[in-house]
Scaffold this motif. Structure first.
Motif, short mmCIF file in Angstrom:
data_model
loop_
_atom_site.label_atom_id
_atom_site.label_comp_id
_atom_site.label_asym_id
_atom_site.label_seq_id
_atom_site.Cartn_x
_atom_site.Cartn_y
_atom_site.Cartn_z
N MET A 1 -6.61 -51.03 71.49
CA MET A 1 -7.34 -51.01 70.23
C MET A 1 -6.69 -50.02 69.27
SD MET A 1 -11.39 -50.08 69.53
CE MET A 1 -11.99 -51.25 70.75
N ARG A 2 -6.61 -50.37 68.01
CA ARG A 2 -6.10 -49.47 66.96
C ARG A 2 -7.30 -48.81 66.30
NH1 ARG A 2 -1.45 -48.93 63.54
NH2 ARG A 2 -2.00 -48.45 61.36
N ILE A 3 -7.33 -47.48 66.30
CA ILE A 3 -8.49 -46.73 65.83
C ILE A 3 -8.02 -45.63 64.89
CG2 ILE A 3 -10.48 -45.33 66.52
CD1 ILE A 3 -10.24 -46.65 69.30
N GLU B 1 -9.42 -51.68 64.41
CA GLU B 1 -10.67 -52.29 64.86
C GLU B 1 -11.84 -51.33 64.74
OE1 GLU B 1 -10.24 -54.74 68.53
OE2 GLU B 1 -8.20 -53.95 68.48
N ALA B 2 -11.54 -50.04 64.60
CA ALA B 2 -12.59 -49.04 64.48
C ALA B 2 -12.09 -47.86 63.65
CB ALA B 2 -13.03 -48.55 65.86
N VAL B 3 -13.03 -47.21 62.96
CA VAL B 3 -12.74 -45.96 62.24
C VAL B 3 -13.78 -44.94 62.69
CG1 VAL B 3 -12.66 -44.81 60.01
CG2 VAL B 3 -11.76 -47.14 60.24
N VAL B 4 -13.31 -43.75 63.06
CA VAL B 4 -14.21 -42.66 63.44
C VAL B 4 -14.00 -41.54 62.43
CG1 VAL B 4 -14.94 -41.08 65.24
CG2 VAL B 4 -13.97 -43.30 65.87
N HIS B 5 -15.04 -41.26 61.66
CA HIS B 5 -14.95 -40.29 60.57
C HIS B 5 -15.68 -39.02 60.96
CE1 HIS B 5 -15.05 -38.40 56.73
NE2 HIS B 5 -16.31 -38.69 56.47
N ARG C 1 -18.36 -33.54 52.79
CA ARG C 1 -19.01 -34.57 53.59
C ARG C 1 -19.34 -35.81 52.77
NH1 ARG C 1 -19.34 -30.02 55.97
NH2 ARG C 1 -19.82 -29.83 58.19
N VAL C 2 -19.98 -35.61 51.63
CA VAL C 2 -20.46 -36.76 50.86
C VAL C 2 -19.29 -37.51 50.21
CG1 VAL C 2 -21.92 -37.47 48.95
CG2 VAL C 2 -22.68 -35.65 50.48
N HIS C 3 -18.39 -36.78 49.55
CA HIS C 3 -17.26 -37.45 48.89
C HIS C 3 -16.30 -38.03 49.91
CE1 HIS C 3 -17.88 -34.80 45.05
NE2 HIS C 3 -18.84 -35.68 45.23
N GLY C 4 -16.03 -37.28 50.98
CA GLY C 4 -15.13 -37.78 52.01
C GLY C 4 -15.66 -39.03 52.68
N THR C 5 -16.96 -39.03 53.00
CA THR C 5 -17.55 -40.20 53.65
C THR C 5 -17.57 -41.39 52.71
OG1 THR C 5 -18.91 -38.76 55.03
CG2 THR C 5 -19.62 -41.05 54.82
N GLY C 6 -17.89 -41.14 51.45
CA GLY C 6 -17.86 -42.23 50.47
C GLY C 6 -16.48 -42.85 50.36
N ALA C 7 -15.44 -42.00 50.37
CA ALA C 7 -14.07 -42.52 50.28
C ALA C 7 -13.72 -43.38 51.48
CB ALA C 7 -13.09 -41.35 50.16
N ILE C 8 -14.09 -42.93 52.68
CA ILE C 8 -13.80 -43.70 53.89
C ILE C 8 -14.57 -45.02 53.87
CG2 ILE C 8 -14.12 -43.76 56.39
CD1 ILE C 8 -11.73 -42.08 55.56
N ALA C 9 -15.85 -44.96 53.53
CA ALA C 9 -16.69 -46.18 53.54
C ALA C 9 -16.17 -47.20 52.53
CB ALA C 9 -18.14 -45.81 53.23
N GLU C 10 -15.80 -46.74 51.35
CA GLU C 10 -15.29 -47.67 50.34
C GLU C 10 -13.93 -48.23 50.72
OE1 GLU C 10 -15.50 -45.59 46.63
OE2 GLU C 10 -17.68 -45.31 46.82
N ALA C 11 -13.08 -47.41 51.35
CA ALA C 11 -11.79 -47.91 51.82
C ALA C 11 -11.97 -48.98 52.89
CB ALA C 11 -10.95 -46.75 52.36
N VAL C 12 -12.88 -48.74 53.82
CA VAL C 12 -13.18 -49.71 54.87
C VAL C 12 -13.69 -51.01 54.26
CG1 VAL C 12 -14.85 -50.19 56.70
CG2 VAL C 12 -13.54 -48.06 56.74
N PRO D 1 -11.96 -55.95 57.47
CA PRO D 1 -12.38 -54.58 57.79
C PRO D 1 -12.54 -54.37 59.28
CG PRO D 1 -14.23 -55.85 56.96
CD PRO D 1 -13.02 -56.72 56.81
N PRO D 2 -12.54 -53.11 59.72
CA PRO D 2 -12.77 -52.83 61.14
C PRO D 2 -14.16 -53.28 61.55
CG PRO D 2 -12.83 -50.82 59.84
CD PRO D 2 -12.33 -51.88 58.94
N ARG D 3 -14.33 -53.47 62.85
CA ARG D 3 -15.62 -53.93 63.35
C ARG D 3 -16.67 -52.85 63.29
NH1 ARG D 3 -12.52 -56.30 67.78
NH2 ARG D 3 -13.32 -54.63 69.12
N VAL D 4 -16.24 -51.58 63.38
CA VAL D 4 -17.22 -50.50 63.48
C VAL D 4 -16.73 -49.24 62.78
CG1 VAL D 4 -16.31 -49.80 65.75
CG2 VAL D 4 -18.62 -49.11 65.08
N LEU D 5 -17.67 -48.53 62.15
CA LEU D 5 -17.44 -47.21 61.59
C LEU D 5 -18.41 -46.25 62.26
CD1 LEU D 5 -16.43 -45.08 59.51
CD2 LEU D 5 -18.19 -45.94 57.95
N LEU D 6 -17.85 -45.24 62.95
CA LEU D 6 -18.65 -44.14 63.48
C LEU D 6 -18.49 -42.99 62.51
CD1 LEU D 6 -18.74 -45.87 66.04
CD2 LEU D 6 -18.25 -43.82 67.38
N SER D 7 -19.60 -42.51 61.93
CA SER D 7 -19.52 -41.48 60.90
C SER D 7 -20.37 -40.28 61.28
CB SER D 7 -20.00 -42.04 59.56
OG SER D 7 -19.76 -41.12 58.52
#
Length: 298
Positions: free
Chosen positions: A1-3, A59-63, A86-97, A103-109
């Motif tokens: 898996m690519r993560i 397949e997955a992103v872990v933030h 936290r807020v800006h970084g998470t927003g950037a990751i979520a929007e990129a995904v 998109p990946p199947r799952v985001l763990l944030s």
């Protein structure tokens, strides 16, 4: 898996990357500096920019990234950095995904048990509404920043982490040397509850959540038996075979830590209800076994 993993140099990130790579997964580390090699890709949470090409095929992103809550005194400027990272970084990751064609199947944030505020002696779980205070507000905004990924149909898991018991980093890495020298003691009254989790169990829980396609939403990553700070102090003394004679009175903590003292003295009796209901088993469910595991003791 690519993560893809942000925060790969932090306590949890380092351990997670080791675990994933040991099992043969390909990990892409998202870093803020220019990439050092092909295993890294760049992102900039301040500019809310991510190299989306590096996320292609994941397949997955872990933030996990965010400014350390205990790294500095809580000035107004540092409180802003805690929130923005936290807020800006998470927003950037979520929007990129969400922007990816596939998109990946799952985001763990990452999130934190701070979302519940001071719960006193009352037990809380994932069904409990958010509490009050600085960290509770940050955590609410932090979790809401994942919205773009969830709206794009990506399974989104919110990791409400408690205090991680480890010598490698985090709050406990500061406690072990003090207690080892016989300088440890309770903080404030010692009656406040600490919701902890062994690093081993935290990584196992992350792997469980990555591999369980039916699981989404908030999960408390805490051991099933939260204990008071006084009980933590006693367990540290027993395992390390050291006296614990030096309590830190609440006024002294407030003088030394400023606003952060409110969170140190707060009580959080958090239960991992959804994790247990999903069939996850803890290797180190109580405080003494978690401390022994961190020290490599049987």
């Amino acid at each position: 898996m690519r993560i893809a993993v942000t925060g790969s140099t932090g306590l949890i990130g380092r351990a997670l990357v080791r675990s994933l790579e040991t099992d043969g997964h390909h990990v892409v580390r998202l870093v803020r500096r220019p990439p050092a090699d092909a295993r890294e890709a760049q992102w900039d949470p301040r500019r809310q920019w991510v190299d989306t090409g590096a996320l292609a095929g994941c397949e997955a992103v872990v933030h996990l990234a965010g400014a350390g809550v205990g790294d500095h005194r809580w000035t107004d400027a540092y409180k802003k950095e805690i929130r923005d990272s936290r807020v800006h970084g998470t927003g950037a990751i979520a929007e990129a995904v969400a922007s990816l064609g596939e998109p990946p199947r799952v985001l763990l944030s990452a999130s934190a048990t701070g979302i519940y505020g001071d719960t006193g002696t009352r037990t809380v779980d994932e069904s409990t509404p958010p509490g009050h205070g600085f960290l509770a507000g940050v955590c609410q905004d932090w979790e809401e920043a994942t919205g773009a990924a969830a709206e794009a149909g990506v399974r989104t898991v919110l990791l409400r982490t408690g205090l991680v018991v480890s010598r490698e980093g985090g709050a406990w890495a500061r406690l072990f040397p003090l207690f080892g020298l016989g300088l440890g003691g309770r903080l404030g009254s010692g009656r406040q509850y600490w919701s902890f989790i062994a690093l081993h169990d935290h990584i196992a829980a992350l792997r469980h959540l990555l591999d369980s396609p039916s699981l989404s939403g908030p999960f408390n990553l805490t051991a099933p038996h939260p204990v008071t700070n006084r009980e933590v102090t006693e367990a540290m003394g027993r395992v390390l075979k050291r006296p614990t004679p030096f309590p830190a009175p609440a006024p002294a903590l407030r003088l030394a830590l400023g606003g952060m003292a409110t969170e140190v003295l707060a009580s959080q009796r958090v239960l991992p209800r959804r994790l247990l209901d999903s069939g996850f088993g803890f290797a180190f469910p109580d405080i003494e076994s978690a401390v022994r595991a961190a020290l490599g003791k049987s």
